[in-house]
Write a protein that holds these residues in place. Structure first.
Motif, PDB file in Angstrom:
ATOM      1  N   VAL A   1     -55.018 -33.230 -27.732  1.00 38.30           N
ATOM      2  CA  VAL A   1     -54.712 -31.948 -28.167  1.00 38.30           C
ATOM      3  C   VAL A   1     -55.955 -31.090 -27.051  1.00 38.30           C
ATOM      4  CG1 VAL A   1     -54.844 -30.033 -29.604  1.00 38.30           C
ATOM      5  CG2 VAL A   1     -53.840 -32.199 -30.308  1.00 38.30           C
TER       6      VAL A   1
ATOM      7  N   LEU B   1     -58.773 -38.919 -38.620  1.00 35.25           N
ATOM      8  CA  LEU B   1     -57.389 -38.658 -38.558  1.00 35.25           C
ATOM      9  C   LEU B   1     -56.632 -39.701 -38.790  1.00 35.25           C
ATOM     10  CD1 LEU B   1     -55.335 -36.692 -37.507  1.00 35.25           C
ATOM     11  CD2 LEU B   1     -55.742 -37.116 -35.319  1.00 35.25           C
ATOM     12  N   TYR B   2     -56.980 -40.916 -37.889  1.00 34.23           N
ATOM     13  CA  TYR B   2     -56.045 -42.094 -37.871  1.00 34.23           C
ATOM     14  C   TYR B   2     -56.249 -42.740 -39.532  1.00 34.23           C
ATOM     15  CZ  TYR B   2     -56.145 -41.810 -32.898  1.00 34.23           C
ATOM     16  OH  TYR B   2     -56.374 -41.202 -31.686  1.00 34.23           O
TER      17      TYR B   2
ATOM     18  N   GLY C   1     -52.532 -32.241 -33.857  1.00 33.34           N
ATOM     19  CA  GLY C   1     -52.818 -33.683 -33.745  1.00 33.34           C
ATOM     20  C   GLY C   1     -52.114 -34.483 -35.072  1.00 33.34           C
TER      21      GLY C   1
ATOM     22  N   GLN D   1     -57.680 -27.711 -30.926  1.00 35.22           N
ATOM     23  CA  GLN D   1     -57.783 -28.686 -31.834  1.00 35.22           C
ATOM     24  C   GLN D   1     -58.279 -28.091 -33.279  1.00 35.22           C
ATOM     25  OE1 GLN D   1     -61.020 -30.944 -29.935  1.00 35.22           O
ATOM     26  NE2 GLN D   1     -59.598 -31.642 -28.325  1.00 35.22           N
ATOM     27  N   GLY D   2     -58.202 -29.070 -34.148  1.00 34.43           N
ATOM     28  CA  GLY D   2     -58.707 -28.593 -35.686  1.00 34.43           C
ATOM     29  C   GLY D   2     -57.609 -27.817 -36.167  1.00 34.43           C
ATOM     30  N   GLN D   3     -56.398 -27.771 -35.760  1.00 32.54           N
ATOM     31  CA  GLN D   3     -55.246 -26.719 -36.346  1.00 32.54           C
ATOM     32  C   GLN D   3     -53.983 -27.469 -36.722  1.00 32.54           C
ATOM     33  OE1 GLN D   3     -55.267 -22.819 -34.093  1.00 32.54           O
ATOM     34  NE2 GLN D   3     -56.896 -24.155 -32.750  1.00 32.54           N
TER      35      GLN D   3
ATOM     36  N   LEU E   1     -61.356 -39.610 -23.861  1.00 33.29           N
ATOM     37  CA  LEU E   1     -60.278 -40.346 -23.451  1.00 33.29           C
ATOM     38  C   LEU E   1     -60.788 -41.284 -22.565  1.00 33.29           C
ATOM     39  CD1 LEU E   1     -58.320 -36.982 -22.444  1.00 33.29           C
ATOM     40  CD2 LEU E   1     -57.683 -38.817 -24.248  1.00 33.29           C
TER      41      LEU E   1
ATOM     42  N   SER F   1     -65.531 -39.452 -34.536  1.00 35.71           N
ATOM     43  CA  SER F   1     -65.293 -39.376 -35.901  1.00 35.71           C
ATOM     44  C   SER F   1     -64.032 -38.639 -36.344  1.00 35.71           C
ATOM     45  CB  SER F   1     -66.558 -39.025 -36.811  1.00 35.71           C
ATOM     46  OG  SER F   1     -67.196 -37.888 -35.975  1.00 35.71           O
ATOM     47  N   MET F   2     -63.845 -37.702 -35.647  1.00 35.99           N
ATOM     48  CA  MET F   2     -62.488 -36.678 -35.672  1.00 35.99           C
ATOM     49  C   MET F   2     -61.374 -37.608 -35.839  1.00 35.99           C
ATOM     50  SD  MET F   2     -61.875 -33.015 -34.798  1.00 35.99           S
ATOM     51  CE  MET F   2     -60.265 -32.095 -35.059  1.00 35.99           C
ATOM     52  N   ALA F   3     -61.152 -38.364 -34.497  1.00 45.49           N
ATOM     53  CA  ALA F   3     -60.104 -39.024 -34.279  1.00 45.49           C
ATOM     54  C   ALA F   3     -59.971 -40.235 -35.375  1.00 45.49           C
ATOM     55  CB  ALA F   3     -60.275 -39.676 -32.921  1.00 45.49           C
TER      56      ALA F   3
ATOM     57  N   LYS G   1     -56.547 -41.111 -42.182  1.00 49.77           N
ATOM     58  CA  LYS G   1     -55.651 -40.428 -42.872  1.00 49.77           C
ATOM     59  C   LYS G   1     -54.234 -40.813 -42.893  1.00 49.77           C
ATOM     60  CE  LYS G   1     -54.584 -35.852 -41.739  1.00 49.77           C
ATOM     61  NZ  LYS G   1     -54.346 -34.465 -41.343  1.00 49.77           N
TER      62      LYS G   1
HETATM   63  C1  LIG Z   1     -58.390 -36.354 -31.964  1.00 52.60           C
HETATM   64  C2  LIG Z   1     -57.435 -34.923 -31.728  1.00 52.60           C
HETATM   65  C3  LIG Z   1     -56.300 -35.625 -30.969  1.00 52.60           C
HETATM   66  C4  LIG Z   1     -57.162 -34.583 -33.122  1.00 52.60           C
HETATM   67  O1  LIG Z   1     -56.258 -33.619 -32.972  1.00 52.60           O
HETATM   68  P1  LIG Z   1     -56.382 -32.076 -33.704  1.00 52.60           P
HETATM   69  O2  LIG Z   1     -55.089 -31.307 -33.576  1.00 52.60           O
HETATM   70  O3  LIG Z   1     -57.467 -31.583 -33.431  1.00 52.60           O
HETATM   71  O4  LIG Z   1     -56.050 -32.644 -35.255  1.00 52.60           O
HETATM   72  P2  LIG Z   1     -55.810 -31.941 -36.627  1.00 52.60           P
HETATM   73  O5  LIG Z   1     -56.250 -30.424 -36.496  1.00 52.60           O
HETATM   74  O6  LIG Z   1     -54.250 -32.276 -36.939  1.00 52.60           O
HETATM   75  O7  LIG Z   1     -56.630 -32.760 -37.572  1.00 52.60           O
HETATM   76  C5  LIG Z   1     -57.710 -32.878 -37.877  1.00 52.60           C
HETATM   77  C6  LIG Z   1     -58.097 -34.136 -38.789  1.00 52.60           C
HETATM   78  O8  LIG Z   1     -59.163 -34.781 -38.268  1.00 52.60           O
HETATM   79  C7  LIG Z   1     -60.288 -34.830 -39.102  1.00 52.60           C
HETATM   80  N1  LIG Z   1     -61.211 -34.014 -38.998  1.00 52.60           N
HETATM   81  C8  LIG Z   1     -61.301 -32.745 -38.411  1.00 52.60           C
HETATM   82  N2  LIG Z   1     -62.435 -32.376 -38.420  1.00 52.60           N
HETATM   83  C9  LIG Z   1     -63.246 -33.386 -38.753  1.00 52.60           C
HETATM   84  C10 LIG Z   1     -64.697 -33.355 -38.552  1.00 52.60           C
HETATM   85  N3  LIG Z   1     -65.494 -32.388 -38.266  1.00 52.60           N
HETATM   86  N4  LIG Z   1     -65.281 -34.628 -38.848  1.00 52.60           N
HETATM   87  C11 LIG Z   1     -64.239 -35.492 -39.280  1.00 52.60           C
HETATM   88  N5  LIG Z   1     -63.132 -35.615 -39.016  1.00 52.60           N
HETATM   89  C12 LIG Z   1     -62.880 -34.525 -38.902  1.00 52.60           C
HETATM   90  C13 LIG Z   1     -59.559 -34.734 -40.372  1.00 52.60           C
HETATM   91  O9  LIG Z   1     -59.045 -35.888 -40.864  1.00 52.60           O
HETATM   92  C14 LIG Z   1     -58.418 -34.021 -40.009  1.00 52.60           C
HETATM   93  O10 LIG Z   1     -57.499 -33.849 -41.075  1.00 52.60           O
HETATM   94  P3  LIG Z   1     -57.512 -32.656 -42.220  1.00 52.60           P
HETATM   95  O11 LIG Z   1     -57.518 -31.454 -41.380  1.00 52.60           O
HETATM   96  O12 LIG Z   1     -55.976 -33.056 -42.741  1.00 52.60           O
HETATM   97  O13 LIG Z   1     -58.423 -33.153 -43.071  1.00 52.60           O
HETATM   98  C15 LIG Z   1     -57.914 -34.053 -30.755  1.00 52.60           C
HETATM   99  O14 LIG Z   1     -59.223 -33.564 -31.498  1.00 52.60           O
HETATM  100  C16 LIG Z   1     -58.491 -34.495 -29.583  1.00 52.60           C
HETATM  101  O15 LIG Z   1     -57.465 -34.320 -28.551  1.00 52.60           O
HETATM  102  N6  LIG Z   1     -59.524 -34.973 -29.215  1.00 52.60           N
HETATM  103  C17 LIG Z   1     -59.926 -35.356 -27.913  1.00 52.60           C
HETATM  104  C18 LIG Z   1     -59.316 -36.463 -27.375  1.00 52.60           C
HETATM  105  C19 LIG Z   1     -59.066 -37.738 -28.052  1.00 52.60           C
HETATM  106  O16 LIG Z   1     -60.247 -37.851 -28.835  1.00 52.60           O
HETATM  107  N7  LIG Z   1     -58.119 -38.375 -28.319  1.00 52.60           N
HETATM  108  C20 LIG Z   1     -57.900 -39.585 -29.166  1.00 52.60           C
HETATM  109  C21 LIG Z   1     -58.387 -40.584 -28.327  1.00 52.60           C
HETATM  110  S1  LIG Z   1     -58.268 -42.110 -29.231  1.00 52.60           S
END
Ligand SMILES: CC(C)(COP(=O)(O)OP(=O)(O)OC[C@H]1O[C@@H](n2cnc3c(N)ncnc32)[C@H](O)[C@@H]1OP(=O)(O)O)[C@@H](O)C(=O)NCCC(=O)NCCS
Length: 172
Positions: A96, A140-141, A106, A101-103, A34, A135-137, A143
């Motif tokens: 989240v 996600l974007y 987001g 997270q991961g459920q 963040l 990379s997770m974010a 996607k």
């Molecule tokens: C980024 C964030 C908002 C995602 O929310 P979340 O509820 O965890 O996300 P979801 O479970 O809906 O989705 C996860 C998606 O992320 C991606 N993802 C999940 N695990 C991953 C990993 N290990 N590596 C890469 N991508 C991954 C996939 O695209 C996945 O979608 P899928 O399950 O349909 O394949 C959350 O992790 C977060 O708040 N992180 C900290 C704050 C942050 O980074 N905010 C964004 C700042 S720009």
């Protein structure tokens, strides 16, 4: 029943202001991704109340809360300018809390933010920036169809280490 069935998504009311401020101040310490750190969220409770009211009055800005067991576990926002030349651009923000997270929360928040944006009659572009190494974010974007439009170098500095930002965008 999946977790997402137990999560309620709704817009905030002024009574949520205290919990929203506490939530942001806490998650600021859970992740370095963040733009603010622990207790660095810029709004206090009164400012948050005012922001909830003014957001409600703006046709091109919105906040969605994800609530589980009566506690905020995630927040998604679209923030837009009132300026004629820029009001079609909404800035997306999302977080989240770690434990949830991961459920899918987001993804659901983004889905709702995009659906809302498509029907407000003003927004045609969503933009955001995110750390290149988040990379997770980034995944996600992507996607949801976001594309990387640019890279800002050395915009984040943590413990002497510089990080780059991706600017990402989506026409809706
Ligand atoms: C980024 C964030 C908002 C995602 O929310 P979340 O509820 O965890 O996300 P979801 O479970 O809906 O989705 C996860 C998606 O992320 C991606 N993802 C999940 N695990 C991953 C990993 N290990 N590596 C890469 N991508 C991954 C996939 O695209 C996945 O979608 P899928 O399950 O349909 O394949 C959350 O992790 C977060 O708040 N992180 C900290 C704050 C942050 O980074 N905010 C964004 C700042 S720009």
């Amino acid at each position: 029943m999946s977790l997402n069935d137990a999560v309620v998504y709704r817009n905030p009311v002024v009574e949520d202001a205290e919990e929203i401020v506490a939530f942001y101040n806490r998650v600021g310490g859970e992740t370095t991704y963040l733009s603010f750190t622990e207790n660095e969220y810029p709004l206090d409770v009164d400012m948050q109340k005012a922001s909830i009211i003014s957001t409600e009055q703006q046709p091109n800005s919105v906040m969605f809360l994800a609530v589980a067991d009566n506690q905020i576990v995630g927040i998604g926002t679209i923030t837009s300018s009132h300026k004629v030349k820029a009001r079609h651009c909404g800035e997306l923000g999302i977080v989240v809390t770690e434990k949830f997270q991961g459920q899918g929360i987001g993804s659901e928040l983004i889905r709702r933010l995009l659906d809302w944006s498509k029907t407000n009659g003003i927004t045609t572009k969503i933009q955001l920036d995110t750390r290149k190494d988040n990379s997770m974010a980034v995944e996600l974007y992507k996607k949801f169809g976001f594309q990387i439009e640019g890279e800002l170098k050395n915009t984040t500095l943590i413990d002497g280490q510089y990080y780059h930002l991706y600017v990402m965008g989506l026409m809706i």
